[in-house]
Design a protein around this motif. Structure first.
Motif, PDB file in Angstrom:
ATOM      1  N   GLU A   1      71.186  47.857  14.665  1.00 19.79           N
ATOM      2  CA  GLU A   1      71.434  49.224  14.184  1.00 19.79           C
ATOM      3  C   GLU A   1      72.281  50.033  15.166  1.00 19.79           C
ATOM      4  O   GLU A   1      72.545  51.207  14.938  1.00 19.79           O
ATOM      5  CB  GLU A   1      70.106  49.927  13.897  1.00 19.79           C
ATOM      6  N   TYR A   2      72.687  49.399  16.253  1.00 24.47           N
ATOM      7  CA  TYR A   2      73.572  49.992  17.269  1.00 24.47           C
ATOM      8  C   TYR A   2      72.996  51.286  17.855  1.00 24.47           C
ATOM      9  O   TYR A   2      73.722  52.254  18.058  1.00 24.47           O
ATOM     10  CB  TYR A   2      74.968  50.271  16.687  1.00 24.47           C
ATOM     11  N   ASP A   3      71.700  51.273  18.170  1.00 22.33           N
ATOM     12  CA  ASP A   3      71.054  52.492  18.662  1.00 22.33           C
ATOM     13  C   ASP A   3      70.030  52.153  19.744  1.00 22.33           C
ATOM     14  O   ASP A   3      69.018  51.495  19.469  1.00 22.33           O
ATOM     15  CB  ASP A   3      70.382  53.228  17.509  1.00 22.33           C
ATOM     16  N   ALA A   4      70.267  52.620  20.951  1.00 19.74           N
ATOM     17  CA  ALA A   4      69.396  52.335  22.093  1.00 19.74           C
ATOM     18  C   ALA A   4      68.063  53.072  22.034  1.00 19.74           C
ATOM     19  O   ALA A   4      67.168  52.767  22.809  1.00 19.74           O
ATOM     20  CB  ALA A   4      70.122  52.679  23.393  1.00 19.74           C
ATOM     21  N   LYS A   5      67.901  54.006  21.103  1.00 24.12           N
ATOM     22  CA  LYS A   5      66.643  54.763  21.027  1.00 24.12           C
ATOM     23  C   LYS A   5      65.436  53.867  20.800  1.00 24.12           C
ATOM     24  O   LYS A   5      64.316  54.234  21.122  1.00 24.12           O
ATOM     25  CB  LYS A   5      66.710  55.817  19.928  1.00 24.12           C
ATOM     26  N   TYR A   6      65.657  52.680  20.276  1.00 24.13           N
ATOM     27  CA  TYR A   6      64.563  51.758  20.006  1.00 24.13           C
ATOM     28  C   TYR A   6      64.000  51.105  21.269  1.00 24.13           C
ATOM     29  O   TYR A   6      62.889  50.579  21.233  1.00 24.13           O
ATOM     30  CB  TYR A   6      65.001  50.673  19.027  1.00 24.13           C
ATOM     31  N   ILE A   7      64.767  51.120  22.347  1.00 28.71           N
ATOM     32  CA  ILE A   7      64.315  50.397  23.549  1.00 28.71           C
ATOM     33  C   ILE A   7      64.141  51.273  24.787  1.00 28.71           C
ATOM     34  O   ILE A   7      63.317  50.964  25.639  1.00 28.71           O
ATOM     35  CB  ILE A   7      65.258  49.222  23.885  1.00 28.71           C
TER      36      ILE A   7
ATOM     37  N   ASN B   1      75.208  41.116  14.849  1.00 27.60           N
ATOM     38  CA  ASN B   1      74.331  40.454  15.812  1.00 27.60           C
ATOM     39  C   ASN B   1      73.167  39.806  15.076  1.00 27.60           C
ATOM     40  O   ASN B   1      72.586  40.405  14.184  1.00 27.60           O
ATOM     41  CB  ASN B   1      73.786  41.483  16.813  1.00 27.60           C
ATOM     42  N   ARG B   2      72.837  38.591  15.483  1.00 26.79           N
ATOM     43  CA  ARG B   2      71.702  37.876  14.893  1.00 26.79           C
ATOM     44  C   ARG B   2      70.789  37.397  16.011  1.00 26.79           C
ATOM     45  O   ARG B   2      71.264  36.919  17.044  1.00 26.79           O
ATOM     46  CB  ARG B   2      72.195  36.712  14.053  1.00 26.79           C
ATOM     47  N   PHE B   3      69.494  37.506  15.752  1.00 25.08           N
ATOM     48  CA  PHE B   3      68.490  37.150  16.755  1.00 25.08           C
ATOM     49  C   PHE B   3      67.356  36.382  16.097  1.00 25.08           C
ATOM     50  O   PHE B   3      67.119  36.517  14.897  1.00 25.08           O
ATOM     51  CB  PHE B   3      67.916  38.420  17.403  1.00 25.08           C
TER      52      PHE B   3
END
Length: 138
Positions: A22-28, A71-73
């Motif tokens: 989601e291209y958002d660092a708020k999650y981490i 990106n895939r994980f």
């Protein structure tokens, strides 16, 4: 089998995948300990502190979003301990997979995040069909 619970590590890695998709660092960022360090097997610079990593990841995700990077994980688990590792779908310079390795402190905060070749670990999956789908999606 290790008696250690890896709940916080797995939750952080799930959020890391979400941040990258989601291209958002708020999650981490809220998970990071004050003495957090980030390192990469492929970068010879010193480990990044919490502040430098925050700047780095925000800029990296913005660039990925601008370039429409997909990106895939896939979550993998160390055989014997069950410790989670997040497998990165893109290939490493050596042609294998990279994976994120995370460690927590006593408070459950993330004290280190490193990206390393997955070949450094003995990893397995919980669901072969899901792993096969992951491989086919690459």
């Amino acid at each position: 089998m290790s008696g250690q619970s890896f709940e916080n590590e797995e939750l952080f890695l799930e959020n890391l995948a979400k941040a990258y998709t989601e291209y958002d660092a708020k999650y981490i960022l809220p998970f990071l300990a004050d003495d957090f360090k980030y390192s990469s097997f492929w970068v010879a610079t010193p480990d990044l502190s919490k502040e430098k990593y925050a700047d780095y990841i925000v800029a990296k995700l913005a660039t990925m979003k601008r370039l429409n990077t997909i990106n895939r994980f896939f979550m993998m688990y160390e055989q014997g301990t069950g410790k989670p590792f997040l497998l990165v779908g893109s290939k490493t310079p050596e042609g294998g997979f990279g994976c994120f390795d995370v460690k927590t402190n006593q408070d459950g905060k993330i004290k280190s995040l490193a990206i390393m070749p997955s070949s450094f670990y003995h990893l397995g999956y919980k669901n072969k069909e899901e792993f096969d789908k992951f491989l086919k999606s690459l």
